[in-house]
Write an enzyme that holds these catalytic residues in place. Structure first.
Site, short mmCIF file in Angstrom:
data_model
loop_
_atom_site.label_atom_id
_atom_site.label_comp_id
_atom_site.label_asym_id
_atom_site.label_seq_id
_atom_site.Cartn_x
_atom_site.Cartn_y
_atom_site.Cartn_z
N GLY A 266 0.80 -1.22 0.00
CA GLY A 266 0.00 0.00 0.00
C GLY A 266 0.83 1.27 0.00
N ALA B 36 -5.01 20.39 -3.58
CA ALA B 36 -6.33 20.44 -4.21
C ALA B 36 -6.56 19.22 -5.09
CB ALA B 36 -6.47 21.73 -5.03
N ILE C 143 -8.54 13.88 -2.63
CA ILE C 143 -8.79 13.79 -1.19
C ILE C 143 -9.02 15.17 -0.60
CG2 ILE C 143 -7.79 13.14 1.04
CD1 ILE C 143 -6.28 10.90 -0.44
N GLY C 144 -8.18 16.13 -0.98
CA GLY C 144 -8.30 17.48 -0.44
C GLY C 144 -9.64 18.12 -0.77
N LEU C 145 -10.09 18.00 -2.00
CA LEU C 145 -11.34 18.65 -2.39
C LEU C 145 -12.56 17.94 -1.80
CD1 LEU C 145 -10.71 19.66 -6.11
CD2 LEU C 145 -10.58 21.07 -4.05
N GLU C 146 -12.55 16.62 -1.77
CA GLU C 146 -13.68 15.91 -1.17
C GLU C 146 -13.87 16.30 0.29
OE1 GLU C 146 -14.07 11.71 -3.70
OE2 GLU C 146 -13.31 11.68 -1.65
N GLY D 114 -0.48 14.22 -1.51
CA GLY D 114 -0.16 12.98 -2.22
C GLY D 114 0.22 11.84 -1.28
N ASP E 69 -1.48 0.11 -4.50
CA ASP E 69 -0.87 1.41 -4.22
C ASP E 69 0.64 1.32 -4.08
OD1 ASP E 69 -3.46 2.27 -4.16
OD2 ASP E 69 -3.34 3.25 -2.21
N HIS F 149 -36.54 10.24 -20.85
CA HIS F 149 -36.80 11.66 -20.61
C HIS F 149 -37.74 11.81 -19.42
CE1 HIS F 149 -37.62 15.89 -21.38
NE2 HIS F 149 -38.91 15.62 -21.25
#
Length: 465
Positions: free
Chosen positions: A143, A180, A183-186, A269, A311, A443
């Site tokens: 990992g 950003a 992970i950072g944005l979530e 990261g 990973d 639709h």
């Protein structure tokens, strides 16, 4: 010192290691699963699942505060109890971890060893101070771990990584998020919707995984409207005063900013976990970062009976990719030297924000200029999206000029996680834009926006001829 002789030793019992062990056994080999830490994958403990639990709480808070435009009024303030939020996150997280632990403990005891493994030579491993393992083949599935630059390590426990968020008993008042990426944005958007004062400091104009300039710019505006987002910030100093962190950074517009926070969440990261393996004791060829040089198609390190999955190889840090790589590595380790190439599925990536961000297939940055057309749709006036007041988003689908095949897409928009699956299936089936437009579209659904983008791509192809 106990000695074990085995066909395949798998180092790491995570999202790649477990499938590797099972694949080796299925191929008829004897196999040993070695784990240094607690059982339970990164996904279950500190990744996919707890982050989605936090995001679910944030979505509930956002929905409760966003009903007025529908004529539905929630009288009084929306109260967010941080302790209750984190209690549910941790309780449900532990439930998911429990499923993984039960699965691992269902493996025969003689096939499991607890302890950190290191190489003695190419075929011998030492596990802790109690076991030596002679293995015909080895799968490295150790990992990765979050990377924290020295500037932030000096802040002690006021500098945290995503793992630490899910051990909180309560929500903080104010945090800075460094990075950003996905992970950072979530986490940033989720925490902001739960009432935390959030500042996101990116470094290179990055917005998640996006490479298409138009989509990236649109996404940057979306996040900037929701929280304090500096996509090109340069942090000049980070100091600690008691339980407070002071950051001095130069903002995107060149302004020098000094501010204080409860925590700095570092999402800069992740790095493969190779440090404990003592790879210098082997004859494996190592690169400048100490990583074994390996074939990403077979996952084999040179001509050695060593395979690297998940990973640990730093290629595609996604759960489904780790599982596929684990199965391939375990099978190849069992059948060595008769190794087979890994057949990868269509690339798919999702950022669980609101609106969601997704990428399928080839990235815009990887496509040769002039070789493709980009069909576009804005979700701002897309029917179903507007009905739900979720009408923010921009999508580009990429179609190869020569073959008319769909080759990729990048976008931000509603229901991105679901549309991403439709497009990944289309890509894996090598469908042309014409075949995709022949598919049924109900639709009114958000997927009609995808149809608009495909139609626009087809029109561009026609204009080219």
């Amino acid at each position: 010192m106990k000695t074990i002789k085995i066909d395949v030793a798998v180092i790491g019992a995570g999202s790649a290691g477990l499938p590797a062990y099972r694949a080796a056994k299925a191929a008829g080999a004897s196999a040993l699963l070695i784990e240094g830490g607690p059982y339970g994958t990164t996904c279950a403990r500190v990744g996919c699942m707890p982050s989605k639990l936090l995001i679910a709480a944030a979505e509930a808070a956002h929905a409760a505060s966003s009903t007025a435009p529908f004529g539905v009024h929630v009288d009084g303030a929306i109260r967010i109890d941080g302790r209750e939020v984190m209690r549910r996150v941790k309780s449900e997280r532990d439930r998911f971890v429990g499923f993984v632990v039960d699965s691992v403990e269902g493996i025969p005891a003689e096939d499991r060893v607890i302890g950190y493994a290191k190489f003695i030579d190419d075929n011998w491993l030492q596990v802790g101070d109690h076991t030596r393992v002679q293995a015909r083949s080895v799968v490295i599935a150790t990992g990765s771990s979050p990377y924290v630059p020295a500037m932030y390590r000096a802040l002690g426990d006021r500098a945290i990584v995503n793992d630490d968020v899910f051990s909180w008993d309560d929500l903080p008042r104010k945090i800075a998020v460094i990075g950003a990426g996905v992970i950072g944005l979530e986490l940033s958007q989720a925490l902001a919707r739960l009432g935390v004062d959030v500042t996101v400091l990116g470094a290179r104009g990055r917005v998640g995984p996006l490479t298409d300039p138009a989509i990236r710019d649109y996404a940057q505006k979306v996040f900037s409207d929701a929280l304090h987002f500096e996509p090109r910030a340069e942090v000049e100093a980070a100091t600690r005063d008691g339980d407070t962190v002071h950051l001095r950074y130069r903002a995107s517009d060149g302004t020098l900013v000094d501010d204080s926070y409860d925590y700095v969440l570092v999402t800069a990261g992740r790095r493969p976990n190779m440090g404990r393996l003592a790879l210098g004791n082997t004859t494996l060829e190592l690169d400048s970062h100490g990583m074994p040089v390996y074939d990403p198609v077979t996952l084999q390190a040179g001509a050695h009976p060593v395979f690297i999955a998940g990973d640990a190889n730093g290629v595609l840090p996604l759960l489904h990719e780790a599982a596929d790589e684990g199965r391939a590595a375990g099978s190849n380790a069992a059948r060595y030297p008769n190794v087979a190439p890994l057949v990868r599925r269509a690339p798919i990536s999702v950022l669980f924000s609101d609106p969601g961000i997704a990428m399928v297939g080839a990235r815009h940055a990887d496509l040769a200029a002039g070789s493709f057309v980009a069909g576009e749709v804005s979700f701002e006036d897309q029917g179903r999206s507007r009905v739900m007041l979720r009408n923010r988003g921009l999508m580009h689908v990429y179609v190869d000029k020569a073959t008319r095949r769909f080759v990729g897409a990048e976008w931000i928009g509603p229901d991105a996680e679901h549309i991403a699956h439709l497009l990944a299936w289309a890509l894996q089936m090598n469908l042309t834009v014409d075949a995709m437009l022949d598919m049924p579209f109900y639709h009114p659904v958000v997927e009609e926006g995808l149809r608009t983008a495909l139609r626009n791509a087809a029109a561009l192809l026609k204009a080219e001829h």
